[in-house]
Design an enzyme around this catalytic site. Structure first.
Site: not given
Length: 370
Positions: A274, A332, A344
C-alpha cells in the site's frame, strides 16, 4: 496459431519477454517474464501495442459487422499470453515488429512438446522456413490460419502477421467468428477456446482479460486537474498489478520481502504494497513520501478521523489503524478518488484496484498534500 493443432497442451512493510507464452511456445524453454501475478494494467503494455489493440477494435466491424463486445482487454489478454505484448522487440511507428517473433518449428520432433508435424504452407514467407510450420507474430498465428483471416490494419496494403496493427485486427476478426457476442462470458470463452483448444489456456487468458478490463475502467476525473490528477492517474495506471509485501516505491514495482504478519512473502512477487503504491504515485507529482504508512501520516495537513471520510478530497491519503487516534498503529494507506472510493493495494493475494473507503477497517483520517 497453435490453437488449430488442438494441443492439450497486512499491507505495508518496511522496505528493504520476449517470451512466447507456455501454450504457444509449447514449452520451448523460453520463460515468460510476465505471468498472471505480474502486471495486468495498461502500464505493462508497450504504448504502440496498446494503440494496435484499440485500433483493431475500431476496425473489426468492417469485417464482422455482427460481432458485439470486442474490446482491447480481450486482445491484450491473448497477446499477453502469446508474446508478452512483444516486449523487448522494436515496434516501429507503422507497427512492424523486429526482430520477428517465431514459435517452435512444428515438425513432430517432440521439441517444445510438439508431437504432430505440420506441413509448410507458405514456403517460408511468414515463418522463415520451408521445413514446416511455426506460429508467427505477437498473436502467434500459423501461416495457414493467417492466409484465411489476415487483415491489413495499418493501411499499407499488406496483411503481415509480424505487424502489430495487422496481427491485432486479424486476431479480432478470428475471435469474432461469424458474429459472436463477446459480452457473453460463454461466447468469450468459446472464442478463446477456438484460438487455443486448452482449458488451461482459456483460464489464463480470461484472467488477463479481467485484469485489463479492471484497468480500463476509469472514474470520473473531469473536475480533477493539476498535480492531484497526476497523482491519481499514476495510481490508476497500476490497477491489476499484484500486491507484494514490501514491494514498490518511487521508481515503480519491485520484488518485495518476507514476511507479512500473516506469513505472506513478497520475495517472488513484483508489485506494490500500500505505501509503495502511494510513494510511487506522489513521486510522479514530484512529492517525496516516507516508505511506510504510519510515517506518511506525518506529511501534509492531517485530517482527523473524527471529521469522517466525507471531508476527504481527491488525492488525499486515506489511513487505517488498529487504534484510530494513535497514528503509531496505522497499518494501511490508500489514495482517495472521491465518491467514497480509493485506489487501494489491499493485502497479499490481491491486486491494485478501486475499493470503497469502507472496505478497510479502522478509518484513521487522511492527509492532504496537494
Amino acid at each position: 496459431m497453435i490453437a488449430l493443432l488442438m494441443f492439450t497442451a497486512v499491507c505495508c512493510a518496511v522496505p528493504v519477454s520476449n517470451a512466447i507464452g507456455a501454450y504457444v511456445a509449447l514449452k520451448t524453454g523460453i520463460s515468460d517474464d510476465g505471468g498472471i501475478a505480474e502486471g495486468g494494467s495498461a502500464a505493462d503494455i508497450p504504448a504502440r501495442m496498446l494503440t494496435a489493440y484499440k485500433k483493431a477494435v475500431q476496425q473489426v466491424g468492417q469485417y464482422v459487422p455482427k460481432c458485439q463486445g470486442m474490446r482491447w482487454p480481450i486482445l491484450a489478454g491473448i497477446a499477453k499470453v502469446e508474446s508478452n505484448h512483444a516486449i523487448g522487440r522494436n515496434i516501429a511507428a507503422n507497427g512492424d515488429i523486429t526482430p520477428k517473433i517465431y514459435g517452435v518449428l512444428l515438425n513432430g520432433s517432440g521439441a517444445g512438446g510438439n508431437t504432430t508435424a505440420v506441413a509448410d504452407t507458405d514456403h517460408g514467407r511468414w515463418d522463415g522456413t520451408a521445413s514446416g510450420e511455426r506460429a508467427v507474430g505477437p498473436f502467434q498465428f500459423l501461416p495457414s490460419t493467417w492466409e484465411s483471416i489476415g487483415k491489413d490494419g495499418n493501411g499499407d496494403k499488406t496483411a503481415d502477421p509480424h505487424n502489430a496493427d495487422d496481427a491485432a485486427l486479424g486476431a479480432a476478426v478470428y475471435l469474432c467468428g461469424n458474429g459472436r457476442d463477446l459480452t457473453q462470458r460463454s461466447q468469450l470463452k468459446a472464442s478463446i477456446l477456438q484460438y487455443n483448444h486448452s482449458d488451461a489456456y482459456v483460464t489464463d487468458v480470461l484472467g488477463w482479460i479481467d485484469q485489463y478490463t479492471a484497468a480500463a475502467k476509469d472514474p470520473d476525473l473531469k473536475n480533477v486537474t493539476g498535480t492531484v490528477r497526476t497523482v491519481i492517474e499514476a495510481a490508476l495506471s497500476q490497477r491489476g498489478v499484484p500486491y507484494s509485501w514490501g514491494g514498490g516505491g518511487t521508481n515503480g514495482t519491485s520484488y518485495g520481502i518476507c514476511c507479512s504478519p500473516s506469513g505472506k512473502s513478497g520475495e517472488t512477487i513484483k508489485g506494490f504494497d500500500c505505501s509503495g503504491l502511494t510513494q510511487y504515485a506522489y513521486a510522479k507529482a514530484g512529492i517525496s513520501l516516507p516508505r511506510v504508512a504510519a510515517a506518511q501520516a506525518g506529511v501534509g495537513q492531517r485530517i482527523p478521523a473524527g471529521l469522517g471520510p466525507l471531508v476527504l478530497k481527491p488525492g488525499d491519503l486515506v489511513f487505517f489503524a488498529t487504534a484510530p487516534g494513535r497514528d503509531s498503529t496505522i497499518y494501511h494507506v490508500g489514495i482517495y478518488l472521491g465518491s467514497g472510493q480509493m485506489v487501494n493495494a489491499p493485502r497479499p493475494g490481491t491486486v491494485v484496484r478501486l475499493d470503497a473507503v469502507s472496505t478497510m477497517s479502522g478509518y484513521a483520517g487522511g492527509a492532504r498534500l496537494l
